[in-house]
Every structure is written in structure tokens, then in C-alpha cells.
Design an enzyme around this catalytic site. Structure first.
Site, PDB file in Angstrom:
ATOM      1  N   SER A 256       0.835  -1.197   0.000  1.00 15.65           N
ATOM      2  CA  SER A 256       0.000   0.000   0.000  1.00 15.65           C
ATOM      3  C   SER A 256       0.876   1.255   0.000  1.00 15.65           C
ATOM      4  CB  SER A 256      -0.957  -0.051   1.188  1.00 15.65           C
ATOM      5  OG  SER A 256      -1.944   0.950   1.100  1.00 15.65           O
TER       6      SER A 256
ATOM      7  N   ASP B 190       2.510  24.346  -1.581  1.00 15.50           N
ATOM      8  CA  ASP B 190       3.849  24.211  -2.166  1.00 15.50           C
ATOM      9  C   ASP B 190       4.514  22.889  -1.808  1.00 15.50           C
ATOM     10  OD1 ASP B 190       4.136  24.824   0.507  1.00 15.50           O
ATOM     11  OD2 ASP B 190       5.826  26.196   0.227  1.00 15.50           O
TER      12      ASP B 190
ATOM     13  N   HIS C 186      -7.357  -5.517  -0.842  1.00 15.38           N
ATOM     14  CA  HIS C 186      -6.192  -4.693  -0.544  1.00 15.38           C
ATOM     15  C   HIS C 186      -5.199  -5.400   0.377  1.00 15.38           C
ATOM     16  CE1 HIS C 186      -4.092  -0.873  -0.532  1.00 15.38           C
ATOM     17  NE2 HIS C 186      -4.005  -0.920   0.782  1.00 15.38           N
TER      18      HIS C 186
END
Length: 429
Positions: free
Chosen positions: A137, A357, A410
Site C-alpha cells: 500500500s 507548495d 487490498h
């Protein structure tokens, strides 16, 4: 430490800069546990990157699955990523002396770029020139970063359910909004599978959500359980291991006390454990920051905003009735108002959600010129890291060998780790 199971445990605590590549005096520590099977003392190293973000490396009470297979070939390093486990903690307690802006500035240095730099420091302390790497993951996000900045340190890479979203179908830089636009439909589909298996549970969930809107019920930690927080129990739907367990947690939740219908203390206790972020608050704080990249707008609570595109998720859960639907791996701003473990970090979390940013984590040119052997397991039903998105990223990494499965969810590495590890090694040749 020598173990009776034939495995030595070697512990490493290493000091690293908080801010790599800057004149900043702050230091933290990272912890790594090295496991060595007797007779394999000269085997090449393999470093494990846990999923998350914000989760410590596993603590193997017994050796099985992928770890058992890996120890036949490697000395395995289980790294507690910065801020987790025995590494210097990053939580409400450790950050209590900082205001929200100071907390946010501190936590900006807990993304994949810093974790890779930490791993390089661990590798150097161990005296290892190159090592193998396995990431699950978010661990795959870290390894994709590793491939762009320090490929010479990697002998081979294996990724499970963790190729990060880099581009959209039309070639744009993938944003957090794009991620959730894909995961919400997958979550709805997984809900349908769950309620098809346990059809009575949808009615139960609708009743519980309505009840929570009308009646004050408190979790063992003292806070009121709300309908929207109850809806967060669905994160387990993304795994095979927790799919049926969710049904058992929903069994017969009501009782009558003093002539009034109430939720059973036992049910509230079970749900409280599942819903609390006390053991991994960094997961909640950092979850959307992993999608921040230059040229993109702030993540700005993307999961919260994008849910409004889908009627079943935009509707308050107490109004859904027999259409009740759990959410999945989505973090919401109200969790930082309702979960006691997150309340002290709410200001920092909001500031991180509005960072404009973020630095670049991935070098697409470097990935296109990749020469490190890479195999990636991708699961078509994956609810958390969409298969289509992983396919697009796989196409950007030269030489990547895909291992595709329609059987796993998953948590494939946890459910069938030994077989999956073997398939990845075979793909690498």
C-alpha cells in the site's frame, strides 16, 4: 536477541535529521528491527515498508506468510517509519508543546521523501550496499519514490497494492480529487457486495444511524457517537480479513434499558476500538498529504468535498434508511472534532490540507529510465488503490512486471502472503 523459533532479533535505533538536506539542527530517531533466520546470517537484506501512512511496522508474534518465506532468502528489516512505533513519535502527546502552525511545519517532513532518506541512513548503518525491498500500500508509494531518487541502493523491488496515482486517464497529474472520484464508486460496489452477503445488515445500519441522530450514545472514550462516525466502520470492507468481521460487529446491537431502546455497551465498545485513531493518529493527519504535488491545488479535504458528487455519500447517513452505505479509506475534517485522539491535531491537519507548495515526490523521467527489477501485485477489486490507476502508473515504470489478481483485496499480502511473495519473486526472475 536469539529466539527459540530459530530467528535472531537485532534492534537498531538511528538518529537522523528531521529535515533532510537543510541546515536544521532538529534530530529524530528511527527504529528498525532486523530478523535473521539461523543459518542465513550472510543472506542479502530485504527492507519492509508498511502500509499507511503513519503505521508502524508489523510486530510478528509468530513468523508466517510472506515473512516466513522471505526469511528463507533474506535478512529482513522491519522499519518503523518516522513518527511511528519506536521511532520518535509524532502524535498529540509529543507535539503538545507546539502551536498548530509549528505542528504542521514539523509534520510536513513526514512524507515519502523523508522516509526514503531515513531508509538510506538505516542501510548505511547496516553496512549494506544494496538491498531488496517490499512495500504494501503506502509502502509502494515509498518505493516508487525510492526508485526515482536512490535506485542504485535497490537490488529488486516488490510492491503489493501500492502503485501511487501519478497520472489520470487523460494524462493530467493525478490529484487527491481524482483518487477519491475513483474510490467512492469502488466503495459503493463493495458495500453492495457486503449487504448482498448479509442482507439484514443494511436495515440494521440504517436503524443505528437514525438512532444515533436522535439519541445520545457515548463510546467508552467518552465522546458521542454520531451517524457519520458510525459510517466510518466501513474501512474494513476494503480487506478480505475484515469483511466478515464487520458483520459480526454489527450483530444484534440494540437492547432495551428502562423502557428505552439503546445500543448495547458491548457493541459500542467494539465500534469504539474500530473507530478510534489513538493508535495511529499520524494516519489521519497525513493521509491526504501523500497526494500533494507541485502544480496541484491544495488537497483541501478532498474526500470530504468529492463525496458530494455521489448522492449516496452526500446524503446524511441517518437519512439513507435501507440505502445505507459505509465510507472507506476517507478522512474527514469532522473526525478532528469528534475523535479525542485527533482533537489536539485539528489545527495542524487543516493547515496541512491547505499547503500550496508540496515538493515533488516522483521523477517520471527517472521512472521511464528505470533499471531496477520491479514486480507489482495489483488487485482488480482493490477498494483503496484503484486498479485502473495502478495500471497507468505501472506503464510509466520501465520494466515493471505486473502480477494481476482478481482474487485478492487490498490485504492480499496478509491474506495469502507466502503465495503472493512467491509470485512476485517469480515475476522478478
Amino acid at each position: 536477541m536469539a529466539g527459540a523459533d530459530g530467528i535472531d532479533h537485532r534492534e537498531h535505533l538511528i538518529e537522523v535529521p528531521l529535515v533532510w538536506g537543510a541546515q536544521d539542527p532538529r534530530r529524530i530517531t528511527v527504529f528498525a528491527r532486523e530478523l535473521v533466520r539461523h543459518g542465513r546470517e550472510d543472506a542479502p537484506h530485504l527492507v519492509w515498508f508498511q502500509g499507511g501512512p503513519g503505521n508502524r511496522a508489523q510486530r510478528p508474534e509468530s513468523v508466517s506468510g510472506w515473512l516466513d518465506a522471505a526469511l528463507d532468502e533474506h535478512r529482513v528489516v522491519l522499519l518503523d517509519q518516522r513518527g511511528t512505533g519506536r521511532s520518535t513519535p509524532a502524535d498529540a502527546q509529543s507535539l503538545a508543546g507546539l502551536d498548530a502552525s509549528e505542528q504542521a511545519e514539523y509534520l510536513r517532513h513526514f512524507r515519502a521523501d523523508s522516509i526514503v532518506a531515513d531508509a538510506e541512513a538505516v542501510r548505511e548503518v547496516l553496512g549494506v550496499k544494496t538491498w531488496w525491498a517490499l512495500g504494501q500500500s503506502f509502502g509502494g508509494f515509498i518505493l516508487t519514490r525510492y526508485l526515482t531518487t536512490a535506485p542504485a541502493s535497490l537490488a529488486g523491488v516488490m510492491i503489493t497494492a501500492g502503485l501511487p496515482p501519478l497520472v489520470t486517464e487523460d494524462g493530467r497529474t493525478a490529484s487527491a480529487d481524482d483518487v477519491y472520484a475513483e474510490t467512492y464508486p469502488l466503495t459503493a460496489r463493495r458495500n453492495d457486495e457486503f449487504f448482498a452477503r448479509y442482507p439484514g445488515d443494511r436495515e440494521v445500519c440504517g436503524l443505528v444511524a437514525r438512532h444515533l441522530a436522535d439519541v445520545e450514545e457515548r463510546l467508552p472514550t467518552g465522546e458521542r457517537l454520531t451517524p457519520e462516525r458510525f459510517q466510518k466502520l466501513g474501512i474494513g470492507l476494503g480487506t478480505a480479513s475484515d469483511f466478515d468481521a464487520l458483520h459480526y460487529a454489527l450483530e444484534d446491537p440494540f437492547t432495551v434499558a428502562g423502557g428505552t431502546r439503546r445500543l448495547k455497551a458491548h457493541s459500542l465498545a467494539q465500534w469504539g476500538v474500530r473507530l478510534s485513531m489513538a493508535q495511529n493518529p499520524l494516519y489521519a493527519v497525513m493521509h491526504e498529504t501523500i497526494y500533494g504535488r507541485p502544480g496541484l491545488p491544495p488537497t483541501a479535504w478532498a474526500a470530504h468535498r468529492v463525496r458530494n458528487r455521489f448522492e449516496v455519500f452526500a446524503t446524511p447517513p441517518q437519512e439513507l434508511g435501507d440505502r445505507f452505505c459505509f465510507v472507506g479509506e476517507h478522512m474527514f475534517p469532522w473526525q478532528f472534532e469528534q475523535d479525542p485522539a485527533l482533537v489536539p491535531l485539528r489545527g495542524a491537519a487543516d493547515l496541512l490540507a491547505h499547503v500550496e507548495d508540496w515538493g515533488e515526490l516522483y521523477d517520471l523521467e527517472a521512472l521511464a529510465g528505470n533499471r531496477v527489477p520491479v514486480a507489482a501485485a495489483m488487485y482488480t477489486p482493490d477498494m483503496f488503490v484503484p486498479f485502473a490507476s495502478q495500471q497507468r502508473t505501472a506503464a510509466l515504470i520501465d520494466g515493471l512486471r505486473p502480477v494481476v489478481s482478481a482474487e485478492h483485496h487490498h490485504d492480499g499480502i496478509r491474506a495469502d502472503g507466502k503465495a503472493l511473495y512467491a509470485r512476485l519473486k517469480e515475476a522478478l526472475g
